[in-house]
Design a protein around this motif. Structure first.
Motif, PDB file in Angstrom:
ATOM      1  N   ILE A 160       0.604  -1.447  -0.043  1.00  0.00           N
ATOM      2  CA  ILE A 160       0.231   0.390  -0.301  1.00  0.00           C
ATOM      3  C   ILE A 160       1.062   1.482   0.062  1.00  0.00           C
ATOM      4  N   THR A 161       1.802   1.102   0.923  1.00  0.00           N
ATOM      5  CA  THR A 161       2.865   2.419   1.268  1.00  0.00           C
ATOM      6  C   THR A 161       3.672   2.581   2.658  1.00  0.00           C
ATOM      7  N   LEU A 162       4.862   3.156   2.017  1.00  0.00           N
ATOM      8  CA  LEU A 162       5.564   3.172   2.889  1.00  0.00           C
ATOM      9  C   LEU A 162       5.268   4.205   3.990  1.00  0.00           C
ATOM     10  N   GLY A 163       5.809   3.729   5.927  1.00  0.00           N
ATOM     11  CA  GLY A 163       4.687   4.491   6.110  1.00  0.00           C
ATOM     12  C   GLY A 163       6.760   6.169   6.546  1.00  0.00           C
ATOM     13  N   GLY A 164       7.456   4.976   7.145  1.00  0.00           N
ATOM     14  CA  GLY A 164       8.405   6.064   7.052  1.00  0.00           C
ATOM     15  C   GLY A 164       9.777   5.416   7.787  1.00  0.00           C
ATOM     16  N   ARG A 165      10.827   5.976   8.039  1.00  0.00           N
ATOM     17  CA  ARG A 165      12.609   5.036   8.528  1.00  0.00           C
ATOM     18  C   ARG A 165      12.657   4.908   9.276  1.00  0.00           C
ATOM     19  N   THR A 166      13.548   4.844   9.924  1.00  0.00           N
ATOM     20  CA  THR A 166      14.061   4.614  10.989  1.00  0.00           C
ATOM     21  C   THR A 166      15.950   3.675  11.047  1.00  0.00           C
ATOM     22  N   ALA A 207      -6.936   7.067   1.013  1.00  0.00           N
ATOM     23  CA  ALA A 207      -6.978   7.526   2.448  1.00  0.00           C
ATOM     24  C   ALA A 207      -5.306   7.391   3.254  1.00  0.00           C
ATOM     25  N   MET A 208      -4.955   6.268   2.755  1.00  0.00           N
ATOM     26  CA  MET A 208      -3.364   6.301   3.358  1.00  0.00           C
ATOM     27  C   MET A 208      -2.514   7.362   2.547  1.00  0.00           C
ATOM     28  N   ALA A 209      -2.412   7.902   1.794  1.00  0.00           N
ATOM     29  CA  ALA A 209      -1.636   8.918   0.849  1.00  0.00           C
ATOM     30  C   ALA A 209      -1.928   9.690   1.487  1.00  0.00           C
ATOM     31  N   ARG A 210      -3.588  10.181   2.079  1.00  0.00           N
ATOM     32  CA  ARG A 210      -3.954  11.724   2.682  1.00  0.00           C
ATOM     33  C   ARG A 210      -3.284  11.814   4.179  1.00  0.00           C
ATOM     34  N   VAL A 211      -3.301  10.581   4.519  1.00  0.00           N
ATOM     35  CA  VAL A 211      -3.109   9.845   6.156  1.00  0.00           C
ATOM     36  C   VAL A 211      -1.077  10.474   6.164  1.00  0.00           C
ATOM     37  N   MET A 212      -0.419   9.725   5.093  1.00  0.00           N
ATOM     38  CA  MET A 212       0.768  10.521   4.766  1.00  0.00           C
ATOM     39  C   MET A 212       1.449  11.509   4.428  1.00  0.00           C
ATOM     40  N   ALA A 213       0.220  12.680   4.024  1.00  0.00           N
ATOM     41  CA  ALA A 213       0.899  13.843   3.644  1.00  0.00           C
ATOM     42  C   ALA A 213       0.458  14.391   4.682  1.00  0.00           C
ATOM     43  N   PRO A 259      -0.216  16.888   8.065  1.00  0.00           N
ATOM     44  CA  PRO A 259       1.281  17.441   8.824  1.00  0.00           C
ATOM     45  C   PRO A 259       1.391  17.165   9.755  1.00  0.00           C
ATOM     46  N   GLU A 260       0.255  16.532  10.532  1.00  0.00           N
ATOM     47  CA  GLU A 260       0.435  16.437  11.675  1.00  0.00           C
ATOM     48  C   GLU A 260       0.922  14.820  12.213  1.00  0.00           C
ATOM     49  N   VAL A 261       0.045  13.986  11.217  1.00  0.00           N
ATOM     50  CA  VAL A 261       0.800  12.636  11.287  1.00  0.00           C
ATOM     51  C   VAL A 261       2.078  12.691  11.254  1.00  0.00           C
ATOM     52  N   ARG A 262       2.698  13.385  10.647  1.00  0.00           N
ATOM     53  CA  ARG A 262       4.784  13.452   9.948  1.00  0.00           C
ATOM     54  C   ARG A 262       5.440  13.809  11.505  1.00  0.00           C
ATOM     55  N   VAL A 281      11.388   8.442  13.837  1.00  0.00           N
ATOM     56  CA  VAL A 281      10.624   8.150  12.365  1.00  0.00           C
ATOM     57  C   VAL A 281      10.582   8.939  11.204  1.00  0.00           C
ATOM     58  N   GLU A 282      11.734   8.991  10.398  1.00  0.00           N
ATOM     59  CA  GLU A 282      11.575  10.077   9.732  1.00  0.00           C
ATOM     60  C   GLU A 282      10.435   9.397   8.840  1.00  0.00           C
ATOM     61  N   PRO A 283       9.295  10.388   8.529  1.00  0.00           N
ATOM     62  CA  PRO A 283       8.055  10.310   8.126  1.00  0.00           C
ATOM     63  C   PRO A 283       8.276  10.084   6.226  1.00  0.00           C
ATOM     64  N   ALA A 284       7.637   9.102   5.516  1.00  0.00           N
ATOM     65  CA  ALA A 284       7.885   8.493   4.268  1.00  0.00           C
ATOM     66  C   ALA A 284       6.820   8.892   3.378  1.00  0.00           C
ATOM     67  N   GLY A 285       6.013   7.638   3.348  1.00  0.00           N
ATOM     68  CA  GLY A 285       4.956   8.001   2.513  1.00  0.00           C
ATOM     69  C   GLY A 285       5.645   6.903   0.290  1.00  0.00           C
ATOM     70  N   SER A 286       4.916   7.002   0.120  1.00  0.00           N
ATOM     71  CA  SER A 286       5.109   6.379  -1.317  1.00  0.00           C
ATOM     72  C   SER A 286       3.937   5.706  -2.715  1.00  0.00           C
TER      73      SER A 286
END
Length: 319
Positions: free
Chosen positions: A117-123, A267-273, A275-278, A286-291
């Motif tokens: 679905i999508t990448l969430g974040g990187r550590t 929905a997940m694209a909107r979640v990861m974009a 600003p508060e989630v990031r 965790v570095e926020p990502a999204g993909s």
């Protein structure tokens, strides 16, 4: 047409239409996100950040369920066995593609049984050397390890962490025993006591709990970490092409209807974009990502191939 027959036809039409209408409404009940790791870690916290916002987007409760054990196998297997209806999602780490290497057998094929679905974040990860070892950089550490075989041990919490350690050692050209611990606190306690001299952990953990007893000689990701910006990457110090971090991402069961996959993805694209989630991801280290799904698929295939090759080269024995 007789009234009784007309009434019967109306009932039959309603019975046929109502289920179809219900099927068109997705989601119409709570959604579950399975995390195949225990509570409290960065992946669990990331899933909970996502769940709150995804619930707002889908107008349904989204709950997180921790199913830890077996190097993620128990939780991932539970999602694989769930109906492919979009109501059970998987929030996992890059360890999903190490699972087939670190376990003798797994009840799933990570590349076939799950759709990205999508990448969430990187550590990022940081290589830490105990203060008792007279080094102050990656080069001096590598030189010392080569000149003093048998004097240093590498602490690991097992599984994919051990593979990461072997990959690091293969890259820089050193070889030392890897001591497996059952938990991160146990490995940290022995490191702080000087019983093991090298470990890998998250930069935020290093900064908060270890910096007084050990020194960071390199971060393993593609870029420096915001928590310890003065520590250069492995690649910056001469080992080009080395780029390893721990990512967390969302997957869904293969075979889920495309319209449901699309709704979750949008929905997940909107979640990861958001600003508060990031911001919340940054707060947990965790570095926020999204993909896109294609980007996550490419990353998944690359990781699966890498860990298989690392294990073969190191002679890693599956548990």
């Amino acid at each position: 047409m007789p009234p009784k027959l007309l009434y019967a036809l109306c009932l039959a039409l309603c019975a046929a239409i109502l289920p179809a209408a219900a099927q068109e409404t997705f989601p119409n009940k709570p959604i579950k996100i399975v995390v195949p790791l225990g509570p409290g870690g960065s992946s669990d916290l990331g899933a909970r950040i996502v769940a709150r916002k995804l619930s707002d987007e889908l107008k349904q409760p989204v709950v997180v369920e921790n199913r830890s054990g077996g190097n993620q196998v128990i939780g991932i297997g539970a999602v694989k066995n769930a109906p492919p209806d979009g109501y059970t999602l998987l929030w996992t780490t890059s360890g999903i593609f190490a699972a087939a290497v670190v376990n003798k057998s797994v009840p799933f094929d990570a590349l076939k049984d799950f759709e990205p679905i999508t990448l969430g974040g990187r550590t990022n990860a940081v290589v830490i050397v105990h203060n008792s070892v007279p080094v102050n950089s990656l080069k001096s550490f590598v030189d010392y390890a080569k000149a003093n075989p048998g004097k240093l041990n590498f602490a690991s919490t097992g599984g994919s962490v051990t593979l990461l350690i072997h990959h690091f050692m293969q890259t820089v050209g050193i070889d030392m025993p890897v001591i497996a611990y059952k938990s991160q606190p146990a490995s940290m306690n022995d490191f702080l006591a000087g019983q093991v001299q090298v470990m890998i952990d998250r930069p935020s953990v290093y900064k908060a709990q270890i910096a007084g007893r050990g020194r960071a000689v390199a971060v393993t990701g593609a870029g420096r970490d915001r928590d310890i910006p003065d520590v250069p990457t492995v690649a910056e110090q001469g080992y080009k092409g080395f780029d390893i971090d721990t990512w967390q991402a969302m997957f869904i069961r293969s075979g889920t209807p495309p319209d449901r996959v699309s709704k979750i993805s949008s929905a997940m694209a909107r979640v990861m974009a958001d600003p508060e989630v990031r911001r919340q991801f940054v707060d947990i280290g965790v570095e926020p990502a999204g993909s896109s799904a294609k980007e996550l698929e490419a990353l998944s295939r690359s990781d699966a191939a890498r860990w298989k090759a690392v294990a073969a080269k190191s002679g890693f024995q599956a548990e």
